[in-house]
Design a protein around this motif. Structure first.
Motif, PDB file in Angstrom:
ATOM      1  N   ALA A 170       0.700  -1.118  -0.131  1.00  0.00           N
ATOM      2  CA  ALA A 170      -0.029   0.102   0.071  1.00  0.00           C
ATOM      3  C   ALA A 170       0.869   1.359   0.049  1.00  0.00           C
ATOM      4  CB  ALA A 170      -0.859  -0.059   1.285  1.00  0.00           C
ATOM      5  N   TYR A 211       2.433   2.046  -2.341  1.00  0.00           N
ATOM      6  CA  TYR A 211       2.167   2.539  -3.742  1.00  0.00           C
ATOM      7  C   TYR A 211       1.185   3.714  -3.722  1.00  0.00           C
ATOM      8  CZ  TYR A 211      -1.571  -0.885  -4.015  1.00  0.00           C
ATOM      9  OH  TYR A 211      -3.032  -1.599  -4.196  1.00  0.00           O
ATOM     10  N   ILE A 270      -1.657 -14.019  -1.371  1.00  0.00           N
ATOM     11  CA  ILE A 270      -3.054 -14.292  -1.873  1.00  0.00           C
ATOM     12  C   ILE A 270      -3.309 -14.117  -3.298  1.00  0.00           C
ATOM     13  CG2 ILE A 270      -3.944 -13.791   0.447  1.00  0.00           C
ATOM     14  CD1 ILE A 270      -4.865 -11.012  -0.644  1.00  0.00           C
ATOM     15  N   ILE A 284      -0.902  -4.103 -10.964  1.00  0.00           N
ATOM     16  CA  ILE A 284      -1.389  -2.780 -10.865  1.00  0.00           C
ATOM     17  C   ILE A 284      -1.572  -2.106 -12.214  1.00  0.00           C
ATOM     18  CG2 ILE A 284      -0.038  -2.381  -8.591  1.00  0.00           C
ATOM     19  CD1 ILE A 284       1.975  -0.899 -10.176  1.00  0.00           C
ATOM     20  N   VAL A 299     -11.303  -3.496 -14.235  1.00  0.00           N
ATOM     21  CA  VAL A 299     -11.698  -4.406 -12.996  1.00  0.00           C
ATOM     22  C   VAL A 299     -11.884  -3.438 -11.811  1.00  0.00           C
ATOM     23  CG1 VAL A 299     -10.197  -6.025 -11.640  1.00  0.00           C
ATOM     24  CG2 VAL A 299      -9.579  -6.122 -14.006  1.00  0.00           C
ATOM     25  N   SER A 312     -11.221  -2.106  -8.654  1.00  0.00           N
ATOM     26  CA  SER A 312     -10.093  -2.252  -7.972  1.00  0.00           C
ATOM     27  C   SER A 312     -10.097  -1.164  -6.818  1.00  0.00           C
ATOM     28  CB  SER A 312      -8.677  -2.272  -8.738  1.00  0.00           C
ATOM     29  OG  SER A 312      -7.760  -1.618  -7.903  1.00  0.00           O
ATOM     30  N   VAL A 313      -9.809  -1.645  -5.598  1.00  0.00           N
ATOM     31  CA  VAL A 313      -9.935  -0.552  -4.528  1.00  0.00           C
ATOM     32  C   VAL A 313      -8.768   0.212  -4.608  1.00  0.00           C
ATOM     33  CG1 VAL A 313      -9.483  -0.349  -1.988  1.00  0.00           C
ATOM     34  CG2 VAL A 313     -11.352  -2.226  -2.877  1.00  0.00           C
ATOM     35  N   GLY A 314      -7.618  -0.331  -4.749  1.00  0.00           N
ATOM     36  CA  GLY A 314      -6.258   0.056  -4.995  1.00  0.00           C
ATOM     37  C   GLY A 314      -6.246   1.363  -5.821  1.00  0.00           C
ATOM     38  N   ASP A 318     -12.155 -10.094   2.425  1.00  0.00           N
ATOM     39  CA  ASP A 318     -11.315 -10.049   3.705  1.00  0.00           C
ATOM     40  C   ASP A 318     -11.902 -10.489   4.770  1.00  0.00           C
ATOM     41  OD1 ASP A 318      -9.636  -6.942   3.095  1.00  0.00           O
ATOM     42  OD2 ASP A 318      -9.332  -8.825   2.143  1.00  0.00           O
ATOM     43  N   LEU A 338      -2.725 -12.206   6.481  1.00  0.00           N
ATOM     44  CA  LEU A 338      -3.264 -11.745   7.488  1.00  0.00           C
ATOM     45  C   LEU A 338      -4.713 -12.034   8.165  1.00  0.00           C
ATOM     46  CD1 LEU A 338      -3.972  -9.199   9.105  1.00  0.00           C
ATOM     47  CD2 LEU A 338      -4.265  -7.615   7.169  1.00  0.00           C
TER      48      LEU A 338
HETATM   49  C1  EPZ Z   1      -7.443  -3.836  -1.111  1.00  0.00           C
HETATM   50  O1  EPZ Z   1      -6.174  -4.543  -1.899  1.00  0.00           O
HETATM   51  C2  EPZ Z   1      -6.895  -4.150   0.276  1.00  0.00           C
HETATM   52  N1  EPZ Z   1      -5.613  -3.689   0.807  1.00  0.00           N
HETATM   53  C3  EPZ Z   1      -7.137  -5.923   0.332  1.00  0.00           C
HETATM   54  O2  EPZ Z   1      -7.143  -5.968   2.046  1.00  0.00           O
HETATM   55  C4  EPZ Z   1      -8.534  -6.319   0.107  1.00  0.00           C
HETATM   56  O3  EPZ Z   1      -8.547  -7.815   0.209  1.00  0.00           O
HETATM   57  C5  EPZ Z   1      -8.717  -5.947  -1.363  1.00  0.00           C
HETATM   58  O4  EPZ Z   1      -8.810  -4.297  -1.543  1.00  0.00           O
HETATM   59  C6  EPZ Z   1     -10.059  -6.057  -2.030  1.00  0.00           C
HETATM   60  O5  EPZ Z   1     -11.270  -5.632  -1.143  1.00  0.00           O
HETATM   61  C7  EPZ Z   1      -5.679  -2.577   0.958  1.00  0.00           C
HETATM   62  O6  EPZ Z   1      -6.536  -1.819   1.038  1.00  0.00           O
HETATM   63  C8  EPZ Z   1      -4.321  -2.176   1.484  1.00  0.00           C
HETATM   64  P1  EPZ Z   1      -7.952  -4.545  -5.413  1.00  0.00           P
HETATM   65  P2  EPZ Z   1      -6.240  -4.078  -3.443  1.00  0.00           P
HETATM   66  O7  EPZ Z   1      -7.061  -3.786  -6.185  1.00  0.00           O
HETATM   67  O8  EPZ Z   1      -6.622  -2.751  -3.458  1.00  0.00           O
HETATM   68  C9  EPZ Z   1      -7.450  -7.127  -9.372  1.00  0.00           C
HETATM   69  C10 EPZ Z   1      -6.360  -6.953   3.969  1.00  0.00           C
HETATM   70  O9  EPZ Z   1      -6.381  -8.139   4.274  1.00  0.00           O
HETATM   71  N2  EPZ Z   1      -6.526  -6.119  -9.899  1.00  0.00           N
HETATM   72  O10 EPZ Z   1      -9.367  -4.186  -5.167  1.00  0.00           O
HETATM   73  O11 EPZ Z   1      -4.877  -4.567  -3.813  1.00  0.00           O
HETATM   74  C11 EPZ Z   1      -6.642  -7.978  -8.190  1.00  0.00           C
HETATM   75  O12 EPZ Z   1      -5.847  -8.988  -8.863  1.00  0.00           O
HETATM   76  C12 EPZ Z   1      -5.861  -6.814   2.374  1.00  0.00           C
HETATM   77  O13 EPZ Z   1      -6.540  -6.080   4.571  1.00  0.00           O
HETATM   78  C13 EPZ Z   1      -6.021  -5.886 -11.079  1.00  0.00           C
HETATM   79  O14 EPZ Z   1      -6.366  -6.862 -11.991  1.00  0.00           O
HETATM   80  O15 EPZ Z   1      -7.384  -5.011  -4.031  1.00  0.00           O
HETATM   81  C14 EPZ Z   1      -7.730  -8.328  -7.639  1.00  0.00           C
HETATM   82  O16 EPZ Z   1      -7.932  -9.597  -8.129  1.00  0.00           O
HETATM   83  C15 EPZ Z   1      -5.696  -8.034   1.601  1.00  0.00           C
HETATM   84  N3  EPZ Z   1      -5.286  -4.876 -11.695  1.00  0.00           N
HETATM   85  C16 EPZ Z   1      -8.893  -7.484  -7.610  1.00  0.00           C
HETATM   86  O17 EPZ Z   1      -8.631  -6.638  -9.024  1.00  0.00           O
HETATM   87  C17 EPZ Z   1      -5.051  -3.692 -10.816  1.00  0.00           C
HETATM   88  O18 EPZ Z   1      -4.420  -2.845 -11.509  1.00  0.00           O
HETATM   89  C18 EPZ Z   1      -9.204  -6.681  -6.444  1.00  0.00           C
HETATM   90  O19 EPZ Z   1      -7.965  -6.038  -6.063  1.00  0.00           O
HETATM   91  C19 EPZ Z   1      -5.643  -3.855  -9.521  1.00  0.00           C
HETATM   92  C20 EPZ Z   1      -6.166  -4.859  -8.958  1.00  0.00           C
END
Ligand code: EPZ
Length: 430
Positions: free
Chosen positions: A94, A96, A119, A124, A161, A163-165, A305, A370
């Protein structure tokens, strides 16, 4: 290496105070450097990930002043470097978020490429797609992302997709771009809304966070703010499932029940009594739990989560349950550890079938990540006999005083560092 040692069998009973949301706090701390004025943030969880993020922020020269373990003051005017090195990214992906924050403020940033984790591969590409759509040049070399732009211009972006991040990272850069940015197919998690509210408290103009479309009108600068992080719905849900699995009666305090809707719905599905109050939720678990089907989805669907936590409860429920993990490709591994405690599970890639058993027996298990680590602790609390959980450093990344809060609910659990302390615990609990 520290471990948890647990003597199972006690129902968890009582009230537990929930802390600030780790996943909101990590992004908000990054966003705090976007102003040259001082930002005060409280209700931070006192967990390892937060401390690493604060180290990364002071590592680029921002002034970080810890008021207490839950409160910090940050001033971004002293930032001297725009390079987040690999050490921080390796510790917490994070970090990032500083890419989006620094690109928004300085139109340049250099961040080590985050790798995958236990996991999943965690790409990104959607973050980079968003930055490019705003006009940034993105170069990836020597394991680093270099992002820069003469000007960031508002854009109309549709994420491939959810994506939270990516939603949060691009929202931060767009907050200081020229003009209007419309982002569609965005994440709607409570912590996305919290970051948007925080940015708006600093003078940003963000509308629609928590819905499918976020509209951002860029501003030239952001100002000081005092902000309190929302409660952590994942920590809350973890204790709620601990009540379910141990036939307990637990009230989680300082929560926003609305954020727990899908969790509450599943707890009722499996036979728990759930009572909602303004800022608390009580979970009572009597008799045998019932089987159900779970599919993890982006918010407001059932959260990934919270998937390991319900997995433990279902492994003790009557009948056959299924779990479909649709977010991450490798988040069912903990079930193999649970099988070593007597669970009856079949895993097929991201789909698991769980035949409920009457009881778990204590064993030595290892926390793969976690949330799975927290779930294995819940299994130990419900098991007969002694369970030892290795690799608890994962759990300490996201749960403040986890064993202390469980003890306050009647859980027999201690953190130990060697065989001598294990022996002492066994003699004490008999
Ligand atoms: C956030 O991760 C959380 N981490 C994760 O919590 C949580 O599991 C996840 O959101 C989903 O709710 C933080 O907030 C620090 P995503 P993030 O981008 O942002 C795909 C915990 O236990 N994807 O929503 O990395 C990805 O592979 C952690 O606290 C892309 O393909 O999750 C996944 O399959 C673990 N391209 C899906 O989207 C991208 O550029 C969701 O990932 C970004 C993501």
């Amino acid at each position: 290496m520290e471990q948890y040692i647990i003597k199972g069998g006690n129902p968890l009973v009582g009230e537990v105070e929930i802390g600030g949301a780790k996943n909101a706090a990590l992004a908000i701390l990054a966003a705090a450097v976007m102003t040259d004025e001082t930002v005060l943030i409280d209700n931070l969880p006192d967990v390892n990930d937060i401390n690493v993020m604060l180290d990364a922020i002071s590592g680029i020269g921002a002034t970080v002043k810890r008021v207490d373990c839950h409160t910090v003051k940050i001033n971004g005017s002293t930032i001297g470097g725009l390079n987040i090195d690999y050490d921080f990214i390796k510790k917490i992906r994070a970090s990032y978020y500083l890419l989006g924050a620094l690109l928004g403020k300085y139109k340049r940033a250099e961040v080590a490429l985050p790798g995958g984790c236990n996991i999943g591969s965690r790409p990104i590409d959607q973050h980079l797609k968003g930055f490019r759509a705003l006009g940034a040049e993105i170069e990836i070399k020597n394991g680093k992302i270099v992002a820069e732009a003469d000007v960031l211009r508002g854009t109309h972006l549709y994420f491939d997709v959810v994506s939270v991040g990516a939603t949060i990272n691009v929202m931060m850069s767009a907050a200081m771009a020229d003009g209007l940015t419309v982002m569609e197919n965005v994440a709607k998690e409570p912590h996305v809304v919290d970051v948007a509210n925080f940015l708006n408290s600093m003078g940003a103009n963000i509308r629609g966070a928590g819905t499918d479309v976020i509209r951002i009108r860029g501003v030239k600068s952001l100002r000081k703010s005092e902000y309190s992080i929302i409660p952590d719905q994942i920590e809350a849900g973890t204790f709620m499932f601990a009540a379910a699995a141990t036939k307990g009666d637990v009230t989680v305090l300082n929560v926003i029940p609305k954020h727990l809707d899908s969790t509450i719905s599943k707890l009722i599905d499996i036979g728990c009594e759930v009572e909602e109050f303004d800022d608390a939720v009580r979970v009572v678990s009597k008799g045998k739990l019932k089987c159900t089907q779970v599919k993890t989805l982006p918010y407001p669907g059932y959260p990934t989560d919270m998937q390991p936590q319900i997995g433990v409860a279902l492994a003790l429920a009557g009948g056959t349950s299924t779990i479909t993990e649709s977010i991450f490709e490798n988040r069912l591994k903990y079930l193999s550890e649970l099988a070593r405690m007597g669970a009856n599970v079949k895993i097929d890639r991201s789909f698991a079938t769980i035949e409920g058993v009457r009881k778990f027996s204590g064993a030595r298990v290892s926390a793969p990540d976690l949330r799975a680590g927290a779930a294995l602790v819940i299994a130990g609390l419900a098991a007969e006999g002694i369970t030892i959980v290795d690799d608890i450093v994962y759990i300490q990344r996201g749960y403040e005083n986890f064993e202390g809060k469980l003890r306050s609910l009647g859980g027999v659990i201690e953190r130990v560092v060697d065989a001598k302390e294990i022996q002492k615990f066994k003699l004490k609990v008999g």
